[in-house]
Design a protein around this motif. Structure first.
Motif, PDB file in Angstrom:
ATOM      1  N   HIS A  22      22.271 -30.742 142.916  1.00 57.09           N
ATOM      2  CA  HIS A  22      23.687 -30.664 141.451  1.00 57.09           C
ATOM      3  C   HIS A  22      24.729 -29.322 141.489  1.00 57.09           C
ATOM      4  O   HIS A  22      26.295 -29.458 142.364  1.00 57.09           O
ATOM      5  CB  HIS A  22      23.373 -30.141 140.320  1.00 57.09           C
ATOM      6  CG  HIS A  22      24.710 -31.073 139.268  1.00 57.09           C
ATOM      7  ND1 HIS A  22      25.254 -32.430 139.266  1.00 57.09           N
ATOM      8  CD2 HIS A  22      25.227 -30.877 138.521  1.00 57.09           C
ATOM      9  CE1 HIS A  22      26.189 -32.743 138.515  1.00 57.09           C
ATOM     10  NE2 HIS A  22      26.172 -31.505 138.325  1.00 57.09           N
ATOM     11  N   GLN A  25      26.386 -29.442 145.201  1.00 56.20           N
ATOM     12  CA  GLN A  25      27.496 -30.218 145.611  1.00 56.20           C
ATOM     13  C   GLN A  25      28.257 -30.539 144.455  1.00 56.20           C
ATOM     14  O   GLN A  25      29.999 -29.914 145.280  1.00 56.20           O
ATOM     15  CB  GLN A  25      27.181 -31.857 144.264  1.00 56.20           C
ATOM     16  CG  GLN A  25      27.713 -32.974 144.705  1.00 56.20           C
ATOM     17  CD  GLN A  25      27.685 -34.077 144.457  1.00 56.20           C
ATOM     18  OE1 GLN A  25      26.719 -34.394 143.476  1.00 56.20           O
ATOM     19  NE2 GLN A  25      28.091 -35.374 144.820  1.00 56.20           N
ATOM     20  N   ARG A  29      29.306 -28.703 148.990  1.00 53.69           N
ATOM     21  CA  ARG A  29      28.322 -28.377 149.819  1.00 53.69           C
ATOM     22  C   ARG A  29      27.572 -29.268 149.755  1.00 53.69           C
ATOM     23  O   ARG A  29      26.876 -29.502 149.453  1.00 53.69           O
ATOM     24  CB  ARG A  29      27.250 -26.717 149.603  1.00 53.69           C
ATOM     25  CG  ARG A  29      28.173 -26.007 150.239  1.00 53.69           C
ATOM     26  CD  ARG A  29      27.513 -24.631 150.270  1.00 53.69           C
ATOM     27  NE  ARG A  29      26.635 -23.972 148.866  1.00 53.69           N
ATOM     28  CZ  ARG A  29      27.083 -23.629 148.063  1.00 53.69           C
ATOM     29  NH1 ARG A  29      28.331 -22.650 148.415  1.00 53.69           N
ATOM     30  NH2 ARG A  29      26.176 -23.208 146.878  1.00 53.69           N
ATOM     31  N   ASP A  30      28.305 -31.006 150.925  1.00 53.25           N
ATOM     32  CA  ASP A  30      27.245 -32.100 149.930  1.00 53.25           C
ATOM     33  C   ASP A  30      26.881 -32.213 150.471  1.00 53.25           C
ATOM     34  O   ASP A  30      25.610 -33.129 150.464  1.00 53.25           O
ATOM     35  CB  ASP A  30      28.638 -33.404 150.334  1.00 53.25           C
ATOM     36  CG  ASP A  30      29.560 -33.342 148.964  1.00 53.25           C
ATOM     37  OD1 ASP A  30      29.118 -32.630 147.690  1.00 53.25           O
ATOM     38  OD2 ASP A  30      30.889 -33.296 148.966  1.00 53.25           O
ATOM     39  N   ASP A  31      26.382 -32.321 152.491  1.00 58.77           N
ATOM     40  CA  ASP A  31      25.502 -32.231 153.008  1.00 58.77           C
ATOM     41  C   ASP A  31      24.606 -31.328 152.669  1.00 58.77           C
ATOM     42  O   ASP A  31      23.028 -31.647 152.567  1.00 58.77           O
ATOM     43  CB  ASP A  31      25.907 -31.828 154.844  1.00 58.77           C
ATOM     44  CG  ASP A  31      26.681 -32.520 155.111  1.00 58.77           C
ATOM     45  OD1 ASP A  31      26.668 -33.795 154.424  1.00 58.77           O
ATOM     46  OD2 ASP A  31      27.709 -32.051 155.738  1.00 58.77           O
ATOM     47  N   ALA A  33      23.601 -30.594 149.621  1.00 57.48           N
ATOM     48  CA  ALA A  33      23.573 -31.220 148.342  1.00 57.48           C
ATOM     49  C   ALA A  33      22.198 -32.784 148.566  1.00 57.48           C
ATOM     50  O   ALA A  33      21.787 -33.026 147.907  1.00 57.48           O
ATOM     51  CB  ALA A  33      24.533 -31.880 148.169  1.00 57.48           C
ATOM     52  N   ASP A  62      25.477 -40.937 145.320  1.00 56.15           N
ATOM     53  CA  ASP A  62      26.415 -40.098 144.791  1.00 56.15           C
ATOM     54  C   ASP A  62      26.492 -38.845 145.581  1.00 56.15           C
ATOM     55  O   ASP A  62      28.666 -38.808 146.432  1.00 56.15           O
ATOM     56  CB  ASP A  62      26.161 -39.208 143.132  1.00 56.15           C
ATOM     57  CG  ASP A  62      26.178 -39.978 142.255  1.00 56.15           C
ATOM     58  OD1 ASP A  62      26.039 -40.804 141.882  1.00 56.15           O
ATOM     59  OD2 ASP A  62      25.433 -39.327 140.930  1.00 56.15           O
ATOM     60  N   ALA A  63      26.430 -38.012 146.502  1.00 55.05           N
ATOM     61  CA  ALA A  63      26.040 -36.737 147.153  1.00 55.05           C
ATOM     62  C   ALA A  63      27.069 -38.029 148.694  1.00 55.05           C
ATOM     63  O   ALA A  63      27.683 -37.314 149.299  1.00 55.05           O
ATOM     64  CB  ALA A  63      25.334 -36.405 147.766  1.00 55.05           C
ATOM     65  N   HIS A  64      26.041 -38.433 149.058  1.00 57.62           N
ATOM     66  CA  HIS A  64      27.079 -39.690 150.104  1.00 57.62           C
ATOM     67  C   HIS A  64      28.156 -39.861 150.094  1.00 57.62           C
ATOM     68  O   HIS A  64      29.178 -40.494 150.663  1.00 57.62           O
ATOM     69  CB  HIS A  64      25.643 -41.268 150.889  1.00 57.62           C
ATOM     70  CG  HIS A  64      24.911 -40.623 151.387  1.00 57.62           C
ATOM     71  ND1 HIS A  64      24.250 -39.642 152.284  1.00 57.62           N
ATOM     72  CD2 HIS A  64      23.337 -40.240 151.027  1.00 57.62           C
ATOM     73  CE1 HIS A  64      23.287 -39.538 153.075  1.00 57.62           C
ATOM     74  NE2 HIS A  64      22.615 -40.033 151.691  1.00 57.62           N
ATOM     75  N   ALA A  66      30.574 -39.035 148.417  1.00 56.58           N
ATOM     76  CA  ALA A  66      31.299 -37.726 147.911  1.00 56.58           C
ATOM     77  C   ALA A  66      32.146 -37.954 149.443  1.00 56.58           C
ATOM     78  O   ALA A  66      33.001 -37.217 149.795  1.00 56.58           O
ATOM     79  CB  ALA A  66      30.905 -36.948 147.451  1.00 56.58           C
ATOM     80  N   ARG A  67      30.642 -37.273 150.236  1.00 58.88           N
ATOM     81  CA  ARG A  67      30.863 -38.118 152.069  1.00 58.88           C
ATOM     82  C   ARG A  67      31.599 -39.292 152.641  1.00 58.88           C
ATOM     83  O   ARG A  67      31.926 -38.979 153.794  1.00 58.88           O
ATOM     84  CB  ARG A  67      29.469 -37.190 152.278  1.00 58.88           C
ATOM     85  CG  ARG A  67      29.282 -36.182 151.538  1.00 58.88           C
ATOM     86  CD  ARG A  67      30.386 -34.920 152.185  1.00 58.88           C
ATOM     87  NE  ARG A  67      30.166 -34.725 153.855  1.00 58.88           N
ATOM     88  CZ  ARG A  67      31.349 -33.956 154.128  1.00 58.88           C
ATOM     89  NH1 ARG A  67      31.312 -33.374 153.630  1.00 58.88           N
ATOM     90  NH2 ARG A  67      31.286 -33.699 155.388  1.00 58.88           N
TER      91      ARG A  67
END
Length: 146
Positions: A22, A25, A29-31, A33, A62-64, A66-67
């Motif tokens: 979290h 993210q 830094r989503d990757d 995360a 959620d992280a995917h 966001a990307r």
């Protein structure tokens, strides 16, 4: 986290990794995360706790999302929602928080009827908790979707 790893405390490890994901993210830094969240999912799977696992998987989704990896996010959300649905009494707030991003995703995919249905489900759960901000967000989306 090193103590959790050495001590074999997968529950605490999953929670710590999810929190770290979290933070990553939030920092954009989503990757990174995704990597932390996926490690949290692996630890949660080892615990055998479906609610801990569902929560961790939702964060991977959620992280995917966001990307803009929408199909991967959808797979994550499907699994998380199935885990919640399999419970006799899933925690309403956690369940609503898992339905919400799927509603957002379905709308992004052009599946407005499904998005509307999901917003209605999330609204009922947020109302039961009660979380006024969640209900308001659902109402805003339902009004916009018609």
């Amino acid at each position: 986290m090193a103590l959790c790893r050495r001590g074999g405390d997968d529950r605490e490890l999953a929670i710590a990794l999810r929190r770290l994901g979290h933070a990553e993210q939030d920092a954009g830094r989503d990757d990174v995360a995704v990597a932390r969240y996926e490690e949290a999912v692996a630890a949660a799977r080892r615990t055998g706790d479906p609610l801990l696992l569902a929560h961790a998987i939702r964060h991977v989704g959620d992280a995917h999302r966001a990307r803009r990896r929408l199909s991967t996010a959808e797979t994550c959300y499907d699994e998380a929602l199935a885990l919640y649905a399999a419970e006799d009494e899933p925690p309403a707030l956690d369940y609503a928080n898992a339905i919400r991003p799927m509603a957002i995703l379905k709308e992004a995919l052009g599946e407005t009827d499904e998005a509307r249905h999901l917003w209605q489900r999330a609204k009922a759960l947020y109302a039961a908790v009660p979380v006024a901000a969640g209900v308001a967000e659902c109402d805003e989306n339902l009004t916009r979707l018609g």
